[in-house]
Design a protein around this motif. Structure first.
Motif, mmCIF file in Angstrom:
data_model
loop_
_atom_site.group_PDB
_atom_site.id
_atom_site.type_symbol
_atom_site.label_atom_id
_atom_site.label_comp_id
_atom_site.label_asym_id
_atom_site.label_seq_id
_atom_site.Cartn_x
_atom_site.Cartn_y
_atom_site.Cartn_z
ATOM 1 N N SER A 69 0.802 -1.139 0.034
ATOM 2 C CA SER A 69 -0.029 0.019 -0.071
ATOM 3 C C SER A 69 0.874 1.155 -0.030
ATOM 4 O O SER A 69 1.884 1.123 0.819
ATOM 5 N N PRO A 70 0.531 2.300 -0.752
ATOM 6 C CA PRO A 70 1.358 3.681 -0.845
ATOM 7 C C PRO A 70 1.374 4.037 0.730
ATOM 8 O O PRO A 70 2.182 5.032 0.785
ATOM 9 N N GLY A 74 5.757 1.469 6.957
ATOM 10 C CA GLY A 74 6.626 0.308 7.656
ATOM 11 C C GLY A 74 6.941 -0.762 6.898
ATOM 12 O O GLY A 74 7.496 -2.051 7.151
ATOM 13 N N ALA A 75 6.814 -0.853 5.554
ATOM 14 C CA ALA A 75 6.911 -1.928 4.637
ATOM 15 C C ALA A 75 8.633 -2.126 4.397
ATOM 16 O O ALA A 75 9.137 -1.489 4.906
ATOM 17 N N ALA A 76 8.680 -3.453 4.013
ATOM 18 C CA ALA A 76 10.044 -3.991 4.133
ATOM 19 C C ALA A 76 10.911 -2.958 3.142
ATOM 20 O O ALA A 76 12.052 -2.749 3.653
ATOM 21 N N VAL A 77 10.254 -2.494 2.033
ATOM 22 C CA VAL A 77 11.321 -1.610 1.425
ATOM 23 C C VAL A 77 11.476 -0.321 1.694
ATOM 24 O O VAL A 77 12.158 0.585 1.194
ATOM 25 N N SER A 78 10.857 -0.073 2.789
ATOM 26 C CA SER A 78 11.155 1.198 3.443
ATOM 27 C C SER A 78 12.567 1.046 4.578
ATOM 28 O O SER A 78 12.845 2.120 5.273
ATOM 29 N N SER A 79 13.101 0.088 4.408
ATOM 30 C CA SER A 79 14.586 -0.139 5.430
ATOM 31 C C SER A 79 15.511 -0.434 4.287
ATOM 32 O O SER A 79 15.513 -1.079 3.367
ATOM 33 N N GLY A 80 16.669 0.170 4.634
ATOM 34 C CA GLY A 80 18.009 -0.073 4.144
ATOM 35 C C GLY A 80 18.341 -1.350 4.326
ATOM 36 O O GLY A 80 19.214 -1.985 3.446
ATOM 37 N N SER A 107 4.775 9.111 1.622
ATOM 38 C CA SER A 107 3.986 8.008 1.154
ATOM 39 C C SER A 107 5.257 6.977 1.037
ATOM 40 O O SER A 107 6.293 7.432 0.854
ATOM 41 N N LEU A 108 4.879 5.960 0.728
ATOM 42 C CA LEU A 108 5.824 4.584 0.674
ATOM 43 C C LEU A 108 6.747 4.907 -0.505
ATOM 44 O O LEU A 108 8.013 4.557 -0.729
ATOM 45 N N LEU A 109 6.118 5.329 -1.768
ATOM 46 C CA LEU A 109 7.200 5.409 -2.833
ATOM 47 C C LEU A 109 8.228 6.477 -2.955
ATOM 48 O O LEU A 109 9.303 6.010 -2.905
ATOM 49 N N PRO A 110 8.129 7.578 -2.393
ATOM 50 C CA PRO A 110 9.196 8.505 -2.074
ATOM 51 C C PRO A 110 10.082 8.023 -1.087
ATOM 52 O O PRO A 110 11.359 8.111 -1.144
#
Length: 190
Positions: A69-70, A74-80, A107-110
């Motif tokens: 979801s945008p 806390g999505a996986a892709v939000s962590s290095g 939001s998640l995309l940026p």
């Protein structure tokens, strides 16, 4: 320590700019290459999808291995620490470009772009807007200075495209080249 082989993964963002077919085609090509895809579609992208294609959101989401979801900061892709090849935003709206260029992570995309940039991963922005004013150009320069690659989907007519699909395939192929991925597209003097 046990080393585990991890399948290559790429984050694909589809923003609300015209040209959702670029993101769709990227998902299709990445699947053919066996690349694990992590999809983020903005709310505006879902609206654009309805105007530009006959596909439903669920059909596009089914093309990805993982969908976020945008709003899922806390999505996986939000962590290095979540290893990826980077992020392709296809198409990339000026809003998304501007948020990436200024580090705004509303939001998640940026946020995913911000993470990829800080980790020095490849970030390719297929910016879809014309004409451009000084603010757009400054945002492109700022994103470039941070490490993003600005790659507008500009047709190459030396390929002698016979259809819109040919143009889309070539633009997506060139964007995937920037991640070291080669798909079969016409190339200059090959």
């Amino acid at each position: 320590m046990v080393m585990v082989e991890v399948r290559q993964r790429l984050v694909v963002g589809i923003s609300g700019a015209s040209g959702v077919i670029y993101g769709i085609r990227a998902l299709q090509r990445l699947s053919e290459l066996g690349i694990e895809t992590h999809l983020i579609m903005s709310r505006a992208a879902k609206i654009t999808l309805a105007h530009e294609t006959d596909l439903k959101v669920a059909a596009v989401e089914a093309m990805a291995d993982v969908v976020y979801s945008p709003d899922d900061i806390g999505a996986a892709v939000s962590s290095g620490s979540f290893a990826t090849m980077g992020l392709l935003v296809a198409p990339c709206s000026i809003r998304t470009l501007s948020e990436i260029a200024t580090g705004v992570t509303s939001s998640l995309l940026p946020r995913a772009a911000d993470v990829a940039l800080k980790e020095r991963r490849t970030v390719v922005l297929m910016v879809r807007e014309a004409p451009l004013h000084a603010g757009h150009l400054k945002s492109m320069l700022a994103a470039n200075d941070m490490g993003a690659i600005i790659a507008p989907p500009v047709p190459a007519f030396y390929t002698r495209p016979a259809s819109v699909d040919d143009i889309v395939d070539h633009s997506v192929g060139r964007a995937l080249d920037l991640f070291g991925l080669r798909i079969d597209i016409p190339r200059w003097r090959e």
